[in-house]
Design a protein around this motif. Structure first.
Motif, PDB file in Angstrom:
ATOM      1  N   ARG A 186      26.975  68.578  48.715  1.00  0.00           N
ATOM      2  CA  ARG A 186      26.262  69.793  49.113  1.00  0.00           C
ATOM      3  C   ARG A 186      24.755  69.623  48.926  1.00  0.00           C
ATOM      4  O   ARG A 186      23.961  70.053  49.762  1.00  0.00           O
ATOM      5  N   ARG A 187      24.365  69.007  47.809  1.00  0.00           N
ATOM      6  CA  ARG A 187      22.935  68.810  47.537  1.00  0.00           C
ATOM      7  C   ARG A 187      22.330  67.745  48.442  1.00  0.00           C
ATOM      8  O   ARG A 187      21.141  67.812  48.774  1.00  0.00           O
ATOM      9  N   HIS A 188      23.140  66.765  48.806  1.00  0.00           N
ATOM     10  CA  HIS A 188      22.659  65.651  49.626  1.00  0.00           C
ATOM     11  C   HIS A 188      23.603  65.469  50.816  1.00  0.00           C
ATOM     12  O   HIS A 188      24.482  64.587  50.796  1.00  0.00           O
ATOM     13  N   PRO A 189      23.458  66.278  51.867  1.00  0.00           N
ATOM     14  CA  PRO A 189      24.419  66.234  52.983  1.00  0.00           C
ATOM     15  C   PRO A 189      24.535  64.876  53.669  1.00  0.00           C
ATOM     16  O   PRO A 189      25.565  64.585  54.285  1.00  0.00           O
ATOM     17  N   TRP A 190      23.526  64.033  53.583  1.00  0.00           N
ATOM     18  CA  TRP A 190      23.560  62.714  54.211  1.00  0.00           C
ATOM     19  C   TRP A 190      24.496  61.754  53.484  1.00  0.00           C
ATOM     20  O   TRP A 190      24.923  60.737  54.042  1.00  0.00           O
ATOM     21  N   LEU A 191      24.827  62.063  52.233  1.00  0.00           N
ATOM     22  CA  LEU A 191      25.533  61.116  51.380  1.00  0.00           C
ATOM     23  C   LEU A 191      26.939  60.805  51.887  1.00  0.00           C
ATOM     24  O   LEU A 191      27.390  59.657  51.814  1.00  0.00           O
ATOM     25  N   ALA A 192      27.642  61.817  52.398  1.00  0.00           N
ATOM     26  CA  ALA A 192      29.033  61.600  52.813  1.00  0.00           C
ATOM     27  C   ALA A 192      29.130  60.533  53.896  1.00  0.00           C
ATOM     28  O   ALA A 192      30.030  59.685  53.874  1.00  0.00           O
ATOM     29  N   LYS A 193      28.206  60.560  54.851  1.00  0.00           N
ATOM     30  CA  LYS A 193      28.240  59.567  55.925  1.00  0.00           C
ATOM     31  C   LYS A 193      27.845  58.179  55.423  1.00  0.00           C
ATOM     32  O   LYS A 193      28.151  57.175  56.062  1.00  0.00           O
ATOM     33  N   ALA A 194      27.169  58.132  54.292  1.00  0.00           N
ATOM     34  CA  ALA A 194      26.763  56.841  53.734  1.00  0.00           C
ATOM     35  C   ALA A 194      27.894  56.172  52.964  1.00  0.00           C
ATOM     36  O   ALA A 194      27.841  54.971  52.698  1.00  0.00           O
ATOM     37  N   MET A 195      28.912  56.957  52.595  1.00  0.00           N
ATOM     38  CA  MET A 195      30.027  56.411  51.829  1.00  0.00           C
ATOM     39  C   MET A 195      31.101  55.870  52.769  1.00  0.00           C
ATOM     40  O   MET A 195      31.239  56.313  53.900  1.00  0.00           O
ATOM     41  N   SER A 196      31.865  54.913  52.282  1.00  0.00           N
ATOM     42  CA  SER A 196      32.954  54.333  53.058  1.00  0.00           C
ATOM     43  C   SER A 196      34.019  53.855  52.087  1.00  0.00           C
ATOM     44  O   SER A 196      33.699  53.390  50.984  1.00  0.00           O
ATOM     45  N   PHE A 197      35.287  53.983  52.491  1.00  0.00           N
ATOM     46  CA  PHE A 197      36.361  53.503  51.630  1.00  0.00           C
ATOM     47  C   PHE A 197      36.950  52.194  52.135  1.00  0.00           C
ATOM     48  O   PHE A 197      37.750  51.573  51.462  1.00  0.00           O
ATOM     49  N   THR A 198      36.555  51.786  53.330  1.00  0.00           N
ATOM     50  CA  THR A 198      36.963  50.472  53.806  1.00  0.00           C
ATOM     51  C   THR A 198      35.939  49.417  53.401  1.00  0.00           C
ATOM     52  O   THR A 198      36.296  48.292  53.064  1.00  0.00           O
ATOM     53  N   ARG A 199      34.652  49.809  53.417  1.00  0.00           N
ATOM     54  CA  ARG A 199      33.580  48.920  52.961  1.00  0.00           C
ATOM     55  C   ARG A 199      32.643  49.729  52.068  1.00  0.00           C
ATOM     56  O   ARG A 199      31.513  50.050  52.442  1.00  0.00           O
ATOM     57  N   PRO A 200      33.115  50.084  50.881  1.00  0.00           N
ATOM     58  CA  PRO A 200      32.358  51.008  50.030  1.00  0.00           C
ATOM     59  C   PRO A 200      31.062  50.402  49.512  1.00  0.00           C
ATOM     60  O   PRO A 200      30.991  49.199  49.235  1.00  0.00           O
ATOM     61  N   PRO A 201      30.013  51.228  49.386  1.00  0.00           N
ATOM     62  CA  PRO A 201      28.777  50.753  48.765  1.00  0.00           C
ATOM     63  C   PRO A 201      29.026  50.464  47.291  1.00  0.00           C
ATOM     64  O   PRO A 201      29.774  51.188  46.623  1.00  0.00           O
ATOM     65  N   LEU A 202      28.441  49.406  46.792  1.00  0.00           N
ATOM     66  CA  LEU A 202      28.668  49.005  45.406  1.00  0.00           C
ATOM     67  C   LEU A 202      27.746  49.805  44.497  1.00  0.00           C
ATOM     68  O   LEU A 202      26.634  49.386  44.180  1.00  0.00           O
ATOM     69  N   SER A 203      28.232  50.967  44.096  1.00  0.00           N
ATOM     70  CA  SER A 203      27.460  51.872  43.248  1.00  0.00           C
ATOM     71  C   SER A 203      28.137  51.998  41.894  1.00  0.00           C
ATOM     72  O   SER A 203      29.264  52.501  41.792  1.00  0.00           O
ATOM     73  N   GLY A 204      27.458  51.541  40.853  1.00  0.00           N
ATOM     74  CA  GLY A 204      28.012  51.658  39.511  1.00  0.00           C
ATOM     75  C   GLY A 204      28.216  53.100  39.101  1.00  0.00           C
ATOM     76  O   GLY A 204      29.212  53.436  38.444  1.00  0.00           O
ATOM     77  N   ASN A 205      27.291  53.978  39.489  1.00  0.00           N
ATOM     78  CA  ASN A 205      27.414  55.386  39.113  1.00  0.00           C
ATOM     79  C   ASN A 205      28.589  56.055  39.815  1.00  0.00           C
ATOM     80  O   ASN A 205      29.261  56.914  39.239  1.00  0.00           O
ATOM     81  N   ALA A 206      28.856  55.668  41.066  1.00  0.00           N
ATOM     82  CA  ALA A 206      30.015  56.220  41.772  1.00  0.00           C
ATOM     83  C   ALA A 206      31.307  55.731  41.124  1.00  0.00           C
ATOM     84  O   ALA A 206      32.262  56.506  40.951  1.00  0.00           O
ATOM     85  N   LEU A 207      31.352  54.456  40.756  1.00  0.00           N
ATOM     86  CA  LEU A 207      32.539  53.924  40.095  1.00  0.00           C
ATOM     87  C   LEU A 207      32.772  54.606  38.749  1.00  0.00           C
ATOM     88  O   LEU A 207      33.920  54.875  38.365  1.00  0.00           O
ATOM     89  N   ALA A 208      31.695  54.896  38.031  1.00  0.00           N
ATOM     90  CA  ALA A 208      31.826  55.557  36.728  1.00  0.00           C
ATOM     91  C   ALA A 208      32.449  56.940  36.882  1.00  0.00           C
ATOM     92  O   ALA A 208      33.287  57.353  36.067  1.00  0.00           O
ATOM     93  N   LEU A 209      32.055  57.660  37.926  1.00  0.00           N
ATOM     94  CA  LEU A 209      32.631  58.983  38.161  1.00  0.00           C
ATOM     95  C   LEU A 209      34.120  58.875  38.463  1.00  0.00           C
ATOM     96  O   LEU A 209      34.930  59.656  37.950  1.00  0.00           O
ATOM     97  N   MET A 210      34.506  57.898  39.284  1.00  0.00           N
ATOM     98  CA  MET A 210      35.913  57.741  39.624  1.00  0.00           C
ATOM     99  C   MET A 210      36.732  57.319  38.403  1.00  0.00           C
ATOM    100  O   MET A 210      37.868  57.765  38.223  1.00  0.00           O
TER     101      MET A 210
END
Length: 329
Positions: A186-210
């Protein structure tokens, strides 16, 4: 005079910028009022997105507008000197010394641009213009746009503050984590299109949340494929709805109508379609007052149903004696 055969007309982005300057100078566009978005400029003037982005970047450099995250680009003449001319007489803003730049500043400026204008407004050229440097300078800090977006995603996922009193049960933890992700999109509407589950961006912070989200469920899903599929199913559900947020934000900026207001403008046409009685389900929905057809209500409803379904999987694979998964009977 220009050279023979050479057009003396200003470049399209300068011509459009001049028209918007005139609107600002005349008061048609007042301080604090949103100016046309990059997408609206492409539609109204028939130019490419890169040209539209240069228009807004030019006006920002001249101190006539500023980007407001979550709102768009608005008029701000506090930095302008006198009435803006067709071609700015101000000296170009001095480019900062390279020592002032840093990767963090580049990434955070890119986030602000994307928040204000959407992913289409983000380019290396637009970012360089915002920072007051040449495009080539940026490549000293990031290899390219793809890598830049990965860094942006990592930074914004780092904004997530995990609650101190985290739910210990699998459902409460997954629900909390999903809502944290939804709020981030919601805060960053562009973010959803930047994410991918077939070729996910290597984000340590995203992995920490999961990791945090899945910790209680992991105890009930010792089967690794089930653990992976559960993780992707929940995160994919949130992202799947969130990819619509950027389009909705652009549509609201372009039309000036919220989602609810836009729906009201369509009621008459929809009533005509339903008048024949061939669509009783939609007729029932249309007749229901305040049904709550908005992204947040759809997200909440779908999340509850998704977790209901996962409850059966958790029970089915609950560890039995010796820690091995057993199927419920």
């Amino acid at each position: 005079m220009g050279a023979p055969g050479q057009s003396t007309d200003p470049a399209p982005y300068l011509r459009i910028a001049a028209e918007l300057r005139t609107r600002i100078a005349s008061g048609e566009l007042r301080a604090g009022q949103k100016v046309p978005s990059a997408r609206r400029i492409t539609q109204e003037w028939g130019v490419a997105m890169t040209t539209a982005t240069k228009v807004l970047a030019t006006l920002r450099r001249e101190g006539l507008v500023r980007a407001v995250p979550g709102v768009g680009t608005v008029v701000d003449t506090s930095g302008a000197c006198g009435e803006p001319p067709v071609r700015s007489s101000r000296r170009p803003r001095k480019r900062p010394a390279e020592s002032v730049l840093s990767r963090e500043r580049v990434v955070r400026t890119a986030i602000a641009l994307a928040d204000a204008g959407g992913s289409a407004a983000l380019s290396m050229r637009a970012l360089a213009a915002e920072l007051g440097v040449s495009t080539m300078v940026l490549y000293r800090y990031v290899p390219g746009k793809d890598e830049l977006v990965v860094l942006m995603a990592d930074v914004v996922f780092g904004e997530v503050e995990l609650p101190a009193d985290a739910p210990a049960d699998w459902r409460g933890r997954l629900a909390t984590g999903a809502r944290l992700q939804w709020a981030l999109y919601r805060r960053h509407p562009w973010l959803a299109k930047a994410m991918s589950f077939t070729r996910p961006p290597l984000s340590g912070n995203a992995l920490a949340l999961m990791e945090w989200m899945m910790a209680p469920a992991r105890e009930l899903l010792p089967d690794t494929p089930a653990l992976l599929h559960t993780t992707v199913t929940v995160a994919g559900y949130v992202r799947g709805l969130a990819v619509n947020l950027e389009d909705e934000a652009e549509a609201e900026q372009d039309t000036g109508l919220t989602h609810a207001q836009w729906l009201k403008t369509r009621h008459g046409r929809l009533a005509e379609i339903l008048d024949g009685g061939n669509y009783p389900m939609y007729a029932q929905i249309l007749a229901y007052p305040d049904i709550g057809f908005d992204p947040d209500s759809m997200f909440a409803f779908g999340l509850d149903r998704l977790l209901d379904g996962l409850g059966a999987v958790m029970t089915e694979r609950r560890p039995g004696p010796g820690g091995r998964g057993r199927r419920s009977v």
